[in-house]
Design an enzyme around this catalytic site. Structure first.
Site, PDB file in Angstrom:
ATOM      1  CD  GLU A  61       1.927  26.271  47.652  1.00  0.00           C
ATOM      2  OE1 GLU A  61       1.390  26.929  48.543  1.00  0.00           O
ATOM      3  OE2 GLU A  61       2.203  26.751  46.521  1.00  0.00           O
ATOM      4  CB  THR A  83      15.544  62.875  36.755  1.00  0.00           C
ATOM      5  OG1 THR A  83      15.806  63.108  38.133  1.00  0.00           O
ATOM      6  CG2 THR A  83      16.387  61.703  36.278  1.00  0.00           C
ATOM      7  CB  CYS A 131      -1.704  25.762  46.487  1.00  0.00           C
ATOM      8  SG  CYS A 131      -0.989  26.514  45.005  1.00  0.00           S
ATOM      9  CG  HIS A 151       0.615  29.310  42.956  1.00  0.00           C
ATOM     10  ND1 HIS A 151      -0.394  29.710  43.790  1.00  0.00           N
ATOM     11  CD2 HIS A 151       0.592  30.157  41.894  1.00  0.00           C
ATOM     12  CE1 HIS A 151      -1.012  30.761  43.263  1.00  0.00           C
ATOM     13  NE2 HIS A 151      -0.433  31.039  42.113  1.00  0.00           N
TER      14      HIS A 151
END
Length: 351
Positions: free
Chosen positions: A46, A194, A79, A44
């Site tokens: 930190e 589509t 963290c 992460h």
């Protein structure tokens, strides 16, 4: 905090379903270290920031982070525990994390360890940056981005059609931008019409980036088996009323339901899909608009004139901002929120 947000944007398209987070360690106005969440499953923000400052953290240093440090064991350790262990004395948090496994527990853990924690700095900017994550947690559905391109005279395509392929509206520069948009969302959605008319690939080709999950709604089995969206270039999830054993794609059987959107959004949420880019035709787009199931609309207007064809949907709300991309004009429309580029220059806009 604005620098945290700039760093966090570097994880766009790479960290989902996790939020985008940046962290900055500052002492007396001087940046000591920076970091951001770079890859889902990786360290992460930190962790990366504090790893960039391997020595003792100065007593007067402040750690800035745009989202509350986590307090639970997921793919990585908490963290908040790392911040405590490294001896950080003051933390400034942009916003509290609403995810139930965190939800204030990281802040409480740091404060219990004697850390001075300030929460709510540039909070609106922080919420905008992680709008996909927050919508998923708070509304229990993916963040929905509607996108369509229309001719200068207001048509999605030209009739009559003589061949099965995309009718070009936008410029090459805008095509690159659209492929970046695709890379930043976890799923891309179209309807059967589509696929029948355009035979799109729905992949990221004009720039580096991961392919989104291709999602097709085809309750009546109208799409040809040889359609490119059913190839193996990227994962595909087909929502249909009857199994199609000839297709080597994952299928969700809808059954006889009046409105498949609720089933579709619920299933995508169950799969931790935080966002979906809707590139469908007029009927599918209008269905999302009528149901109020949208968060952003990005409308591209090219220079081409069709004269006749399928009318483009009306913009749900006035444009929040307008930019040009080559000869094209692009407008951004929001279902809610006070944001304009002038008010929030540090956050990432879709271009």
């Amino acid at each position: 905090m604005h620098r945290c947000l700039e760093l966090a944007t570097l994880g766009a398209g790479r960290v989902a379903p996790n939020p985008q987070v940046g962290a900055v360690l500052v002492q007396g106005g001087r940046v000591l270290a920076e970091g951001w969440h770079q890859q889902h499953g990786g360290p992460h923000a930190e962790v990366n920031c504090l790893a960039a400052w391997p020595g003792p953290v100065p007593e007067d240093a402040v750690l800035y982070v745009n989202l509350e440090p986590c307090a639970h064991h997921g793919r990585t350790p908490p963290c908040a525990d790392l911040v405590v262990a490294r001896g950080v004395k003051r933390v400034v948090v942009g916003m509290q994390d609403p995810f139930p496994a965190v939800a204030g527990q990281g802040i409480a853990r740091m404060r219990a360890a004697g850390i001075d924690v300030l929460v709510g700095v540039a909070e609106e900017d922080c919420r905008w940056l992680n709008r996909r994550f927050l919508t998923s947690v708070e509304k229990q559905r993916p963040y929905i981005v509607l996108k369509w391109a229309r001719s200068r005279d207001g048509f999605l395509d030209q009739r009559p059609r003589h061949e099965r392929q995309v009718q070009r509206i936008s410029s090459p520069a805008t095509d690159v931008l659209v492929h970046r948009w695709r890379s930043e969302e976890q799923a891309i959605l179209v309807g059967s019409r589509t696929v029948v008319n355009d035979d799109p690939q729905l992949t990221v080709r004009h720039m580096p980036g991961r392919h989104p999950l291709r999602v097709v709604i085809d309750r009546d089995g109208l799409t040809p088996d040889a359609s490119r969206v059913f190839d193996q270039a990227a994962p595909t999830l087909l929502f249909t009323a009857a199994p199609r054993p000839a297709l080597a794609v994952e299928q969700y059987i809808l059954g006889l339901v009046d409105d498949p959107l609720d089933h579709l959004l619920r299933e995508l949420h169950r799969r931790n899909i935080r966002s979906v880019l809707v590139e469908g035709g007029a009927q599918l787009l209008q269905h999302f608009i009528a149901r109020g199931l949208w968060d952003e609309a990005r409308i591209i207007e090219g220079e081409v004139l069709f004269g006749a064809g399928t009318p483009a949907p009306d913009a749900p709300y006035p444009a929040r901002c307008t930019v040009t991309s080559g000869p094209d004009r692009i407008t951004l429309h929001l279902a809610e929120g006070p944001f304009t580029p002038e008010q929030h220059p540090s956050i990432a806009w879709p271009w």
